[in-house]
Design a protein around this motif. Structure first.
Motif, PDB file in Angstrom:
ATOM      1  N   LYS A 114       0.854  -1.073  -0.005  1.00  0.00           N
ATOM      2  CA  LYS A 114       0.009   0.052  -0.028  1.00  0.00           C
ATOM      3  C   LYS A 114       1.021   1.346  -0.041  1.00  0.00           C
ATOM      4  CE  LYS A 114      -4.017   1.797   0.489  1.00  0.00           C
ATOM      5  NZ  LYS A 114      -5.031   1.823  -0.818  1.00  0.00           N
ATOM      6  N   GLY A 115       0.916   2.057  -1.143  1.00  0.00           N
ATOM      7  CA  GLY A 115       1.580   3.255  -1.153  1.00  0.00           C
ATOM      8  C   GLY A 115       3.140   3.172  -1.501  1.00  0.00           C
ATOM      9  N   LYS A 116       3.436   1.824  -1.713  1.00  0.00           N
ATOM     10  CA  LYS A 116       4.891   1.737  -2.126  1.00  0.00           C
ATOM     11  C   LYS A 116       5.060   0.817  -3.557  1.00  0.00           C
ATOM     12  CE  LYS A 116       6.047   1.564   2.760  1.00  0.00           C
ATOM     13  NZ  LYS A 116       6.752   0.952   4.006  1.00  0.00           N
ATOM     14  N   ASN A 117       5.859   1.377  -4.380  1.00  0.00           N
ATOM     15  CA  ASN A 117       5.973   0.654  -5.680  1.00  0.00           C
ATOM     16  C   ASN A 117       7.487   0.442  -6.192  1.00  0.00           C
ATOM     17  OD1 ASN A 117       6.946   3.306  -6.095  1.00  0.00           O
ATOM     18  ND2 ASN A 117       5.247   3.580  -7.446  1.00  0.00           N
ATOM     19  N   THR A 118       8.497   0.755  -5.212  1.00  0.00           N
ATOM     20  CA  THR A 118       9.910   0.619  -5.391  1.00  0.00           C
ATOM     21  C   THR A 118      10.661  -0.325  -4.556  1.00  0.00           C
ATOM     22  OG1 THR A 118       9.844   2.836  -6.479  1.00  0.00           O
ATOM     23  CG2 THR A 118      11.916   2.092  -5.945  1.00  0.00           C
TER      24      THR A 118
ATOM     25  N   LEU B  28       0.675 -11.847  -6.614  1.00  0.00           N
ATOM     26  CA  LEU B  28       0.654 -10.575  -7.293  1.00  0.00           C
ATOM     27  C   LEU B  28      -0.433 -10.445  -8.056  1.00  0.00           C
ATOM     28  CD1 LEU B  28       4.465  -9.310  -7.937  1.00  0.00           C
ATOM     29  CD2 LEU B  28       2.892  -8.669  -5.965  1.00  0.00           C
ATOM     30  N   ASP B  29      -1.449 -11.687  -7.928  1.00  0.00           N
ATOM     31  CA  ASP B  29      -2.456 -11.478  -8.830  1.00  0.00           C
ATOM     32  C   ASP B  29      -3.203 -10.319  -8.652  1.00  0.00           C
ATOM     33  OD1 ASP B  29      -1.670 -13.957 -10.092  1.00  0.00           O
ATOM     34  OD2 ASP B  29      -3.080 -15.294  -9.111  1.00  0.00           O
ATOM     35  N   SER B  30      -3.533  -9.871  -7.649  1.00  0.00           N
ATOM     36  CA  SER B  30      -4.692  -8.817  -7.282  1.00  0.00           C
ATOM     37  C   SER B  30      -4.055  -7.733  -7.606  1.00  0.00           C
ATOM     38  CB  SER B  30      -4.892  -8.717  -5.859  1.00  0.00           C
ATOM     39  OG  SER B  30      -3.883  -8.538  -4.909  1.00  0.00           O
ATOM     40  N   VAL B  31      -2.635  -7.526  -7.627  1.00  0.00           N
ATOM     41  CA  VAL B  31      -1.930  -6.260  -8.172  1.00  0.00           C
ATOM     42  C   VAL B  31      -2.077  -6.228  -9.595  1.00  0.00           C
ATOM     43  CG1 VAL B  31       0.462  -5.037  -7.949  1.00  0.00           C
ATOM     44  CG2 VAL B  31      -0.454  -6.185  -5.944  1.00  0.00           C
ATOM     45  N   ILE B  32      -1.729  -7.407 -10.213  1.00  0.00           N
ATOM     46  CA  ILE B  32      -1.876  -7.332 -11.788  1.00  0.00           C
ATOM     47  C   ILE B  32      -3.236  -7.102 -12.288  1.00  0.00           C
ATOM     48  CG2 ILE B  32      -1.335  -8.800 -13.609  1.00  0.00           C
ATOM     49  CD1 ILE B  32       0.498 -10.171 -11.836  1.00  0.00           C
ATOM     50  N   GLU B  33      -3.952  -7.546 -11.495  1.00  0.00           N
ATOM     51  CA  GLU B  33      -5.589  -7.155 -11.836  1.00  0.00           C
ATOM     52  C   GLU B  33      -5.801  -5.704 -11.872  1.00  0.00           C
ATOM     53  OE1 GLU B  33      -9.391  -7.843 -13.409  1.00  0.00           O
ATOM     54  OE2 GLU B  33      -7.656  -9.519 -13.280  1.00  0.00           O
ATOM     55  N   ALA B  34      -5.475  -5.208 -10.691  1.00  0.00           N
ATOM     56  CA  ALA B  34      -5.669  -3.705 -10.536  1.00  0.00           C
ATOM     57  C   ALA B  34      -5.190  -2.958 -11.689  1.00  0.00           C
ATOM     58  CB  ALA B  34      -5.308  -3.356  -9.233  1.00  0.00           C
ATOM     59  N   ALA B  35      -3.818  -3.455 -12.030  1.00  0.00           N
ATOM     60  CA  ALA B  35      -3.195  -2.582 -13.003  1.00  0.00           C
ATOM     61  C   ALA B  35      -3.565  -2.820 -14.495  1.00  0.00           C
ATOM     62  CB  ALA B  35      -1.714  -3.031 -13.061  1.00  0.00           C
TER      63      ALA B  35
END
Length: 145
Positions: free
Chosen positions: A99-103, A128-135
């Motif tokens: 949450k709020g961190k991408n690096t 990372l399935d949920s993160v990929i889905e959001a992207a």
């Protein structure tokens, strides 16, 4: 009267044309992670890294032929103030890993390879399935009218 078709076993089946979208997205990201690992390895060894792809071109007569061209691979990692950073991308979107961190901060070039390997394993296991889905949803939203 016997026909040729009567010798065949005919059934009623609908062919599924689309693959599982989650698997497709994971495979796409895993392929890009492999490119980044190869790029990081080549930079570490002082070598030039290129990826080739096929491109269709038409000549003056309108005939289409395929040629092999180099594809540009932009690194997902960089060094700033003696620290190396990695961002994981899906298309042009940077994935938010927490949450709020991408690096991801790495200690050096060797750590970049290790980090990319860990991320690749996480993607393959479905972390990372949920993160990929959001992207992916964010990318789709750009094309909606």
């Amino acid at each position: 009267m016997a026909t040729q078709l009567s010798s065949l076993k005919i059934t009623n089946v609908v062919r599924q044309m689309t693959a599982n979208t989650n698997e497709f997205r994971k495979t796409k990201l895993l392929k890009k992670l492999d490119e980044q690992i190869s790029l990081a390895t080549a930079q570490k060894n002082g070598e030039l890294f290129t990826v080739k792809r096929l491109k269709n071109v038409k000549d003056g007569n309108g005939n289409s032929t395929q040629i092999e061209v180099q594809k540009r691979v932009s690194p997902w990692f960089w060094t700033d103030n003696n620290k190396t950073f990695v961002q994981i991308r899906y298309g042009t979107r940077v994935l938010e890993l927490q949450k709020g961190k991408n690096t991801i901060e790495c200690s050096g070039q060797d750590d970049v390879l290790k980090t990319l390997g860990i991320v690749k394993a996480a993607v393959a296991s479905g972390e990372l399935d949920s993160v990929i889905e959001a992207a992916s949803a964010a990318v789709k939203k750009r094309f909606a009218h």
